[in-house]
Write an enzyme that holds these catalytic residues in place. Structure first.
Site, PDB file in Angstrom:
ATOM      1  CB  THR A 151      -0.947   0.013   1.214  1.00 15.11           C
ATOM      2  OG1 THR A 151      -1.799  -1.133   1.130  1.00 15.11           O
ATOM      3  CG2 THR A 151      -1.834   1.260   1.219  1.00 15.11           C
ATOM      4  CG  PHE A 153       0.151   4.878   3.524  1.00 16.45           C
ATOM      5  CD1 PHE A 153      -1.057   4.890   4.208  1.00 16.45           C
ATOM      6  CD2 PHE A 153       0.802   3.662   3.361  1.00 16.45           C
ATOM      7  CE1 PHE A 153      -1.607   3.727   4.707  1.00 16.45           C
ATOM      8  CE2 PHE A 153       0.252   2.485   3.864  1.00 16.45           C
ATOM      9  CZ  PHE A 153      -0.950   2.523   4.539  1.00 16.45           C
TER      10      PHE A 153
END
Ligand SMILES: O=C(O)C(=O)C[C@]1(C(=O)O)C=C[C@@H](O)C=C1
Length: 358
Positions: free
Chosen positions: A258, A260
């Site tokens: 992921t 960010f």
């Protein structure tokens, strides 16, 4: 242990004690330097571009045997605590405690800042816009699930800049007080995490109801209170709620990552290896999207991301989220952005920031 081994161990430990004392003295000197820098500097004390340079430098000079990641993490902490002497930071993130956003915030800022969990991604933006937190950490895309739409929409409407990125390898774990899967009657997790573990669930949890909740940390909290429940979440949540991990690393994609973004009132100065994020919209005519992006090709600027979203304003059909290599002050990027501004129906430069160093 033989007398000889005891003797050898004592000698090596003496060396370690001496080296620790030296490291401690050096750390004190370094911390005093950071304090002096803090007195000289104007503007924000946290400097993402300088931190990225320090971390890259450490990896380049690393003599081993510790890995680059190991030494970078140690220096990440050193800078975190040095900066805290200059200014304690407040960092908002998508909570509650135990989420991947919290892990991302710690990975980027180290252990010193006051991490402030928020209920929603909107709240993270609001905390930064209102100045309640100087920085915020929001998920923007996952390698399996794609873009986080809410974050993209808030970049369009909000009033923040991007000053950093964090890439986090996301490992999912099944955690429960139950002794084995036959005792598990329900599985809680965030919908994104459930879909990241689809294959594993089909094989090992066939027929067990999957209940989607607001975050993985909330799933872990629910499972901690219910012996017949399990949660899918990260290790941090397991630790926070003292839940045993029954099956580790159950995500279908072994490279599940992921990304960010770090948001604040300002972006970062050039670090030598940067990215720039923009959001733009094309005029409503054939070939307009191609023409919109042509300046990047003309200037030899590489695109690392292109994401389209339906516009929510009604003015344009689609808006495009584009990341390019380079800083907005680099001449080629600056020329490409100027040319793009001429042909775009809408352009917002979200900010330039260092490529994640760890
Ligand atoms: O060089 C600076 O500007 C510092 O404040 C020192 C330091 C560091 O410890 O190296 C600390 C905080 C900044 O974010 C960047 C670097």
């Amino acid at each position: 242990m033989s007398a000889e081994q005891t003797e050898a161990l004592l000698t090596v430990r003496k060396d370690i004690d001496r080296l620790d004392a030296e490291i401690l003295q050096r750390l004190a000197e370094r911390a005093r330097c950071a304090q002096r820098v803090g007195e000289i500097k104007k503007g924000p004390l946290y400097r993402p571009e300088r931190e990225a340079q320090v971390l890259r430098n450490i990896a380049e000079k690393n003599p081993g045997p510790l890995s680059n990641e190991a030494v970078q993490r140690i220096f990440r902490e050193i800078m975190s605590w040095c900066l805290a002497l200059e200014q304690p930071l407040k960092v908002a993130y998508l909570g509650p405690h135990g989420t991947y956003s919290e892990s991302a915030a710690s990975k980027h800022f180290g252990g010193a800042p006051d991490l402030q969990p928020q209920q929603t991604i909107d709240d993270v933006f609001h905390a930064v816009e209102a100045g309640a937190a100087a920085y915020g950490v929001v998920p923007v895309e996952n390698s399996t699930e794609g873009a986080v739409g809410r974050t993209l929409d808030l970049f369009m409407s909000g009033n923040v800049s991007v000053c950093g990125e964090v890439s986090l390898r996301v490992r999912q774990n099944l955690m429960t007080h139950a002794a084995d899967m036959s005792q598990v009657k329900r599985i809680y997790s965030h919908s994104q995490s459930l879909s990241q573990c689809n294959d594993w669930l089909a094989h090992h949890a066939h027929g067990i109801p999957r209940l989607s909740v607001s975050s993985n940390a909330e799933a872990a909290r629910l499972a901690a209170e219910d012996k017949e429940a399990a949660a899918i979440a990260g290790e941090r949540a397991a630790q926070h709620f003292a839940l045993p991990i029954l099956h580790a690393n159950i995500e279908d994609d072994p490279n599940n990552t992921t990304r960010f973004l770090v948001i604040s009132a300002h972006d970062a100065s050039p670090s030598g290896r940067d990215k720039t994020s923009i959001v733009c919209s094309a005029l409503h005519k054939p070939g307009a999207v191609h023409a919109l992006l042509q300046p990047f090709a003309d200037e030899g600027v590489s695109m690392t991301k292109f994401e389209s979203r339906p516009s929510r304003t009604g003015l344009w059909e689609y808006v495009f989220y584009v990341d390019v290599e380079g800083h907005r002050e680099d001449p080629a990027v600056a020329r490409a952005l100027a040319a793009l501004a001429d042909r775009a129906a809408f352009l917002k430069v979200l900010g330039s920031y260092p490529v994640a160093a760890i």
